[in-house]
Motif scaffolding. Structure first.
Motif, short mmCIF file in Angstrom:
data_model
loop_
_atom_site.label_atom_id
_atom_site.label_comp_id
_atom_site.label_asym_id
_atom_site.label_seq_id
_atom_site.Cartn_x
_atom_site.Cartn_y
_atom_site.Cartn_z
N HIS A 2 -5.59 5.43 5.05
CA HIS A 2 -4.66 5.73 6.16
C HIS A 2 -3.22 5.85 5.66
N ASN A 3 -3.06 6.46 4.49
CA ASN A 3 -1.74 6.68 3.88
C ASN A 3 -0.96 5.39 3.65
N HIS A 4 -1.67 4.32 3.34
CA HIS A 4 -1.03 3.06 2.94
C HIS A 4 -1.67 2.61 1.62
N PRO A 5 -0.85 2.24 0.62
CA PRO A 5 -1.39 1.83 -0.67
C PRO A 5 -2.23 0.55 -0.57
N HIS A 6 -3.34 0.55 -1.30
CA HIS A 6 -4.23 -0.61 -1.43
C HIS A 6 -4.48 -0.84 -2.92
N VAL A 7 -4.47 -2.09 -3.33
CA VAL A 7 -4.74 -2.46 -4.72
C VAL A 7 -6.19 -2.91 -4.83
N LEU A 8 -6.90 -2.38 -5.83
CA LEU A 8 -8.29 -2.79 -6.05
C LEU A 8 -8.29 -4.11 -6.82
N ALA B 30 3.57 8.55 -8.37
CA ALA B 30 2.15 8.27 -8.62
C ALA B 30 1.35 8.92 -7.51
N THR B 31 0.25 9.55 -7.90
CA THR B 31 -0.63 10.19 -6.93
C THR B 31 -1.75 9.22 -6.58
N LEU B 32 -1.93 8.98 -5.29
CA LEU B 32 -2.99 8.09 -4.82
C LEU B 32 -4.03 8.92 -4.09
N TYR B 33 -5.29 8.55 -4.32
CA TYR B 33 -6.41 9.23 -3.66
C TYR B 33 -7.08 8.26 -2.70
N PRO B 34 -7.78 8.78 -1.69
CA PRO B 34 -8.40 7.90 -0.69
C PRO B 34 -9.48 7.01 -1.30
#
Length: 196
Positions: free
Chosen positions: A56-62, A4-8
């Motif tokens: 900061h390159n750590h996944p966050h859930v909205l 999965a690609t994550l964006y800032p």
């Protein structure tokens, strides 16, 4: 391993729209409405979106925060006859889409991460159907929703959209409940690509 690609988080623009009050004034009223709906339509089907960004390159859930205390994923129950994917797109447009309906209304619905069951007209849900239950009253499915590099997310005035880091959710059922605190486990099978 799925990728999965994550964006800032900074790539996304957050707007505000008219408030969307909760349908029920209390948990008791919500469970009573569930019972009435069950008698008319059978088992309720609910869907929720797991939207993941990075900071900061750590996944966050909205997550949506209501009344400065209650956290939930964007989602709701879907109408009978509607597919889960279609229903989730409609719900995301109602919750986070532009108020005027103009703009980016597309959502890329990914795989189902988990299924939760409500065995009767009670508050608790379980990641399995208890053996003695033949007709659960609700099935809730959590889906990964892949965000594009940029998007405007318009949040109802009575809610906040917060980016909660996985380390905050992990093993924190006391604050977030069993469904939300399980998300880090569910996402651990993904290989995340952190884009700018």
């Amino acid at each position: 391993m799925p990728e999965a690609t994550l964006y800032p988080l900074a790539n996304y623009t957050f707007g505000v729209k008219e408030a969307q009050p909760e349908e029920d004034p209390s948990v008791h009223a919500r469970l009573k409405r569930l019972q009435n709906d069950f008698e008319e339509h059978g088992m309720r089907r609910s869907v929720e979106a797991v939207l993941v960004v990075h900071e900061h390159n750590h996944p966050h859930v909205l997550m949506l925060q209501i009344a400065n205390a209650f956290f939930k994923l964007p989602g709701h129950y879907i109408d009978p006859g509607m597919t889960e994917e279609e229903g989730l797109k409609v719900i995301l447009n109602e919750r986070l889409g532009p108020e005027d309906g103009v703009g980016d209304m597309e959502w890329e619905i990914g795989e189902c991460l988990s299924t939760w069951w409500r065995p009767s007209f009670e508050q608790y849900m379980y990641p399995y159907v208890p053996a003695h239950i033949t007709k659960p009253t609700e099935r809730k499915r959590l889906f990964v929703v892949h965000l594009p590099p940029h998007k405007v997310l318009t949040v109802p005035r009575n809610m906040k959209l917060l980016a909660v880091p996985l380390f905050e959710l992990y093993d924190n059922a006391a604050r977030y409940g069993p469904q939300l605190s399980a998300i880090p486990h569910l996402l651990s099978r993904y290989d995340f690509n952190y884009e700018k």
